[in-house]
Motif scaffolding. Structure first.
Motif, PDB file in Angstrom:
ATOM      1  N   ALA A  19       0.851  -1.189   0.000  1.00  0.00           N
ATOM      2  CA  ALA A  19       0.000   0.000   0.000  1.00  0.00           C
ATOM      3  C   ALA A  19       0.883   1.233   0.000  1.00  0.00           C
ATOM      4  O   ALA A  19       2.077   1.166   0.328  1.00  0.00           O
ATOM      5  CB  ALA A  19      -0.924   0.006   1.222  1.00  0.00           C
ATOM      6  N   GLY A  20       0.288   2.364  -0.346  1.00  0.00           N
ATOM      7  CA  GLY A  20       1.028   3.618  -0.339  1.00  0.00           C
ATOM      8  C   GLY A  20       0.146   4.782   0.054  1.00  0.00           C
ATOM      9  O   GLY A  20      -1.051   4.800  -0.261  1.00  0.00           O
ATOM     10  N   PHE A  21       0.733   5.753   0.754  1.00  0.00           N
ATOM     11  CA  PHE A  21       0.031   6.974   1.152  1.00  0.00           C
ATOM     12  C   PHE A  21       1.084   8.071   1.214  1.00  0.00           C
ATOM     13  O   PHE A  21       1.817   8.194   2.186  1.00  0.00           O
ATOM     14  CB  PHE A  21      -0.652   6.764   2.502  1.00  0.00           C
ATOM     15  N   LEU A  43      -3.974  -0.415  -1.777  1.00  0.00           N
ATOM     16  CA  LEU A  43      -4.354   0.961  -2.127  1.00  0.00           C
ATOM     17  C   LEU A  43      -3.101   1.807  -2.256  1.00  0.00           C
ATOM     18  O   LEU A  43      -2.108   1.566  -1.556  1.00  0.00           O
ATOM     19  CB  LEU A  43      -5.265   1.522  -1.022  1.00  0.00           C
ATOM     20  N   TRP A  44      -3.145   2.784  -3.143  1.00  0.00           N
ATOM     21  CA  TRP A  44      -2.103   3.810  -3.205  1.00  0.00           C
ATOM     22  C   TRP A  44      -2.783   5.160  -3.390  1.00  0.00           C
ATOM     23  O   TRP A  44      -3.659   5.320  -4.254  1.00  0.00           O
ATOM     24  CB  TRP A  44      -1.125   3.577  -4.359  1.00  0.00           C
ATOM     25  N   ALA A  45      -2.370   6.135  -2.583  1.00  0.00           N
ATOM     26  CA  ALA A  45      -2.915   7.491  -2.676  1.00  0.00           C
ATOM     27  C   ALA A  45      -1.791   8.493  -2.525  1.00  0.00           C
ATOM     28  O   ALA A  45      -0.927   8.347  -1.664  1.00  0.00           O
ATOM     29  CB  ALA A  45      -3.973   7.719  -1.587  1.00  0.00           C
ATOM     30  N   GLY A  46      -1.814   9.513  -3.366  1.00  0.00           N
ATOM     31  CA  GLY A  46      -0.819  10.574  -3.273  1.00  0.00           C
ATOM     32  C   GLY A  46      -1.408  11.876  -3.770  1.00  0.00           C
ATOM     33  O   GLY A  46      -2.263  11.882  -4.665  1.00  0.00           O
ATOM     34  N   ALA A  47      -0.981  12.976  -3.204  1.00  0.00           N
ATOM     35  CA  ALA A  47      -1.434  14.298  -3.641  1.00  0.00           C
ATOM     36  C   ALA A  47      -0.235  15.226  -3.704  1.00  0.00           C
ATOM     37  O   ALA A  47       0.764  15.025  -3.005  1.00  0.00           O
ATOM     38  CB  ALA A  47      -2.490  14.856  -2.690  1.00  0.00           C
ATOM     39  N   ASP A  79       1.576 -12.122   5.422  1.00  0.00           N
ATOM     40  CA  ASP A  79       2.751 -12.423   6.249  1.00  0.00           C
ATOM     41  C   ASP A  79       3.553 -11.169   6.570  1.00  0.00           C
ATOM     42  O   ASP A  79       4.343 -11.165   7.527  1.00  0.00           O
ATOM     43  CB  ASP A  79       3.636 -13.434   5.527  1.00  0.00           C
ATOM     44  N   ALA A  80       3.390 -10.132   5.773  1.00  0.00           N
ATOM     45  CA  ALA A  80       4.126  -8.876   5.981  1.00  0.00           C
ATOM     46  C   ALA A  80       3.448  -7.782   5.181  1.00  0.00           C
ATOM     47  O   ALA A  80       2.568  -8.050   4.336  1.00  0.00           O
ATOM     48  CB  ALA A  80       5.585  -9.021   5.567  1.00  0.00           C
ATOM     49  N   LEU A  81       3.868  -6.547   5.419  1.00  0.00           N
ATOM     50  CA  LEU A  81       3.300  -5.380   4.741  1.00  0.00           C
ATOM     51  C   LEU A  81       4.423  -4.471   4.270  1.00  0.00           C
ATOM     52  O   LEU A  81       5.391  -4.235   4.992  1.00  0.00           O
ATOM     53  CB  LEU A  81       2.399  -4.601   5.713  1.00  0.00           C
ATOM     54  N   TYR A  82       4.268  -3.948   3.053  1.00  0.00           N
ATOM     55  CA  TYR A  82       5.152  -2.896   2.545  1.00  0.00           C
ATOM     56  C   TYR A  82       4.328  -1.626   2.383  1.00  0.00           C
ATOM     57  O   TYR A  82       3.226  -1.650   1.824  1.00  0.00           O
ATOM     58  CB  TYR A  82       5.767  -3.267   1.200  1.00  0.00           C
ATOM     59  N   VAL A 121      -6.061   5.822   5.743  1.00  0.00           N
ATOM     60  CA  VAL A 121      -5.433   4.915   6.698  1.00  0.00           C
ATOM     61  C   VAL A 121      -6.408   3.814   7.105  1.00  0.00           C
ATOM     62  O   VAL A 121      -6.033   2.641   7.243  1.00  0.00           O
ATOM     63  CB  VAL A 121      -4.919   5.676   7.931  1.00  0.00           C
ATOM     64  N   GLY A 122      -7.678   4.178   7.268  1.00  0.00           N
ATOM     65  CA  GLY A 122      -8.680   3.178   7.616  1.00  0.00           C
ATOM     66  C   GLY A 122      -8.793   2.086   6.566  1.00  0.00           C
ATOM     67  O   GLY A 122      -8.924   0.895   6.903  1.00  0.00           O
ATOM     68  N   GLU A 123      -8.751   2.474   5.299  1.00  0.00           N
ATOM     69  CA  GLU A 123      -8.796   1.474   4.223  1.00  0.00           C
ATOM     70  C   GLU A 123      -7.576   0.560   4.264  1.00  0.00           C
ATOM     71  O   GLU A 123      -7.682  -0.651   4.051  1.00  0.00           O
ATOM     72  CB  GLU A 123      -8.887   2.150   2.857  1.00  0.00           C
ATOM     73  N   ILE A 124      -6.410   1.138   4.529  1.00  0.00           N
ATOM     74  CA  ILE A 124      -5.195   0.322   4.576  1.00  0.00           C
ATOM     75  C   ILE A 124      -5.263  -0.662   5.734  1.00  0.00           C
ATOM     76  O   ILE A 124      -5.000  -1.859   5.569  1.00  0.00           O
ATOM     77  CB  ILE A 124      -3.946   1.222   4.690  1.00  0.00           C
ATOM     78  N   VAL A 125      -5.639  -0.186   6.913  1.00  0.00           N
ATOM     79  CA  VAL A 125      -5.711  -1.065   8.086  1.00  0.00           C
ATOM     80  C   VAL A 125      -6.738  -2.173   7.867  1.00  0.00           C
ATOM     81  O   VAL A 125      -6.469  -3.353   8.137  1.00  0.00           O
ATOM     82  CB  VAL A 125      -6.046  -0.256   9.352  1.00  0.00           C
ATOM     83  N   ALA A 126      -7.910  -1.807   7.357  1.00  0.00           N
ATOM     84  CA  ALA A 126      -8.941  -2.816   7.116  1.00  0.00           C
ATOM     85  C   ALA A 126      -8.482  -3.830   6.080  1.00  0.00           C
ATOM     86  O   ALA A 126      -8.743  -5.041   6.212  1.00  0.00           O
ATOM     87  CB  ALA A 126     -10.236  -2.136   6.669  1.00  0.00           C
TER      88      ALA A 126
END
Length: 486
Positions: free
Chosen positions: A7-9, A67-71, A99-102, A86-91
């Motif tokens: 995911a990205g933010f 998800l990826w979001a940038g502004a 097994d892991a998150l990037y 952040v809620g979408e990423i956590v959910a």
């Protein structure tokens, strides 16, 4: 098979910028991709110079794209936008149970409720997934990072070039470092630098940044990285930070300490390179051209409004015979040009909407070119990315050789296509003005023997002494050799 969620933010928050960063700005495509979810990430980001793209290309495990979001950099990120993303990423992480998150993060995001926004992101994920869940993060070179963030991340990588031509490679390094951390214990060390570094002094195109970053891969460690910091952020952890990972704690500490010592040793060599706008224009007119002038304090890529007229006025007052400027963020002027049509001569107020920085420049202009503002970048930094600046026009100030590109989206000019979209070829003009600080250099240095940095009023102050800080941590210095806070 190991499953890795991705995911990205991304947001670089200038706490002095007047315009808030709202949810709709993450949904729109400008110079950055629009908000993208799920499996669409695979195709949308393939081959781009974006950290997520590099991680996905390098990863040898099953990917779970979230998800990826940038502004575009700007003022505080709105709380509702932050909470939704952040809620979408956590959910998504909870539902996928990988097994892991990037995470593709910036490192300088701020909301009014969360001055340490990246640490808050990791804290929410940790509450959902536990303290031992592996989390790899890649960061922008301009991150302002805290001990709390460092503690919450398993491993971190940071861009090593400015302009950021290695964004995808930084994501790939995160994939390799995460593999190491998932197979054996990895020791880590964190240090914070003692002085803020002006944005225009941080470039790896110059000394001492070139030598400082070139030394990082050779440290006795698995990975060592330096975030130089993002000065226009009034938060306690503004400033440089160092991340080191090694097989032993001794090796990690040694690598971090050596990097900090190197940073301290070269501190006095950082130079902001700022000139007054009249001086920059005078030097540019002396040639030989093309000469590029960067309007650094109105850089949208650091939260600038993108519509100040200080440099444009300097061109007019000097009667520059051949100058082009891109891109002035002025949707009203672009709309008026499109309504008037090609060849029309109209009187327009240009820019200057934020009068604390500049006033509108009213001029009679000739509409030379009209465009929908859509183009594909071709330079080393954004090459392959599709940009959408909305209705765009090339306006020539009547009776002069000064041309201004006006557009309907706010973005820094880091690619020559910001001129070509309206038929201007930068190499064919004597003076080329860009609203950017450093990123433009990756593309424009290929055509310009001389690059100058103009200081005009704007929301991205590069003279640190002029920034009204109130929340910096005690003991940090305002620039190389500058006064100490508290």
């Amino acid at each position: 098979m190991t499953r890795i969620a991705v995911a990205g933010f991304q947001h670089e928050t200038n706490t002095f910028a007047p315009q808030p960063t709202t949810w709709d700005l993450f949904e729109k495509r400008g110079a950055w991709p629009e908000l993208t979810r799920g499996a669409d990430l695979i195709d949308r980001f393939r081959g781009l110079n974006i950290p997520l793209s590099g991680f996905m290309a390098e990863c040898r495990h099953d990917l779970v794209p979230l998800l990826w979001a940038g502004a575009e950099p700007g003022g505080y990120v709105a709380a509702d936008a932050f909470d939704r993303i952040v809620g979408e990423i956590v959910a998504g992480v909870q539902a996928a149970a990988p097994d892991a998150l990037y995470l593709d993060l910036h490192g300088a995001m701020v909301t009014r409720d969360a001055p340490d926004a990246e640490a808050e992101i990791l804290a929410r994920i940790r509450r959902a997934m536990g303290p031992d869940f592996p989390i790899a993060v890649s960061l922008d070179l301009h991150g302002n990072l805290s001990p709390a963030f460092f503690d919450a991340a398993t491993v971190v990588t940071v861009y090593r070039t400015y302009p950021h031509t290695d964004m995808a490679e930084t994501g790939a390094r995160a994939a390799r470092l995460l593999d190491a951390a998932m197979t054996r214990p990895v020791a880590k060390a964190f240090r914070q630098g003692g002085a803020l570094i002006p944005i225009t002094a941080q470039s790896t195109e110059f000394s001492p940044g070139a030598e400082l970053y070139a030394a990082l891969p050779g440290r006795d460690a698995l990975s060592v990285d330096l975030a130089s910091g993002f000065p226009p952020a009034d938060i306690p952890d503004c400033g440089p930070s160092i991340f080191a990972y090694a097989e032993t704690q001794e090796a990690a500490d040694r690598a971090a300490d050596e990097t900090l010592a190197h940073l301290n040793a070269v501190e006095g060599a950082f130079d902001d390179r700022l000139l007054s706008a009249p001086d920059a224009v005078a030097r540019a007119m002396a040639g030989p051209g093309p000469v590029v002038i960067a309007d650094v304090q109105d850089n949208p890529g650091a939260g600038g409004t993108g519509e100040t007229t200080g440099l444009l006025r300097a061109l007019v007052e000097a009667q520059a015979p051949d100058a082009i400027l891109s891109m002035l963020f002025d949707p009203a002027a672009a709309a008026a040009a499109h309504q008037a049509g090609l060849g029309a001569e109209i009187i327009l107020p240009l820019g200057g909407h934020y009068t604390q920085y500049s006033q509108p420049l009213t001029a009679e202009v000739i509409v030379e070119t009209l465009s929908d503002g859509r183009f594909r970048c071709t330079g080393p930094m954004f090459g392959g990315s599709d940009a959408d600046m909305g209705p765009t026009a090339c306006l020539r100030l009547k009776g002069t050789g000064i041309r201004v590109v006006v557009g309907s989206a706010r973005a820094q000019n880091a690619d020559q296509e910001f001129f070509r979209v309206v038929g201007l070829e930068p190499a064919e003009h004597a003076i080329v003005c860009v609203k950017s600080a450093i990123h433009f250099m990756a593309d424009y240095k290929r055509i310009a023997p001389t690059i100058l940095f103009a200081e005009t009023p704007g929301a991205n102050p590069c003279n640190l002494a002029a920034i009204p800080f109130t929340r910096l941590r005690s003991g940090i210095r305002l620039g190389p050799g500058g006064p100490m806070r508290g």
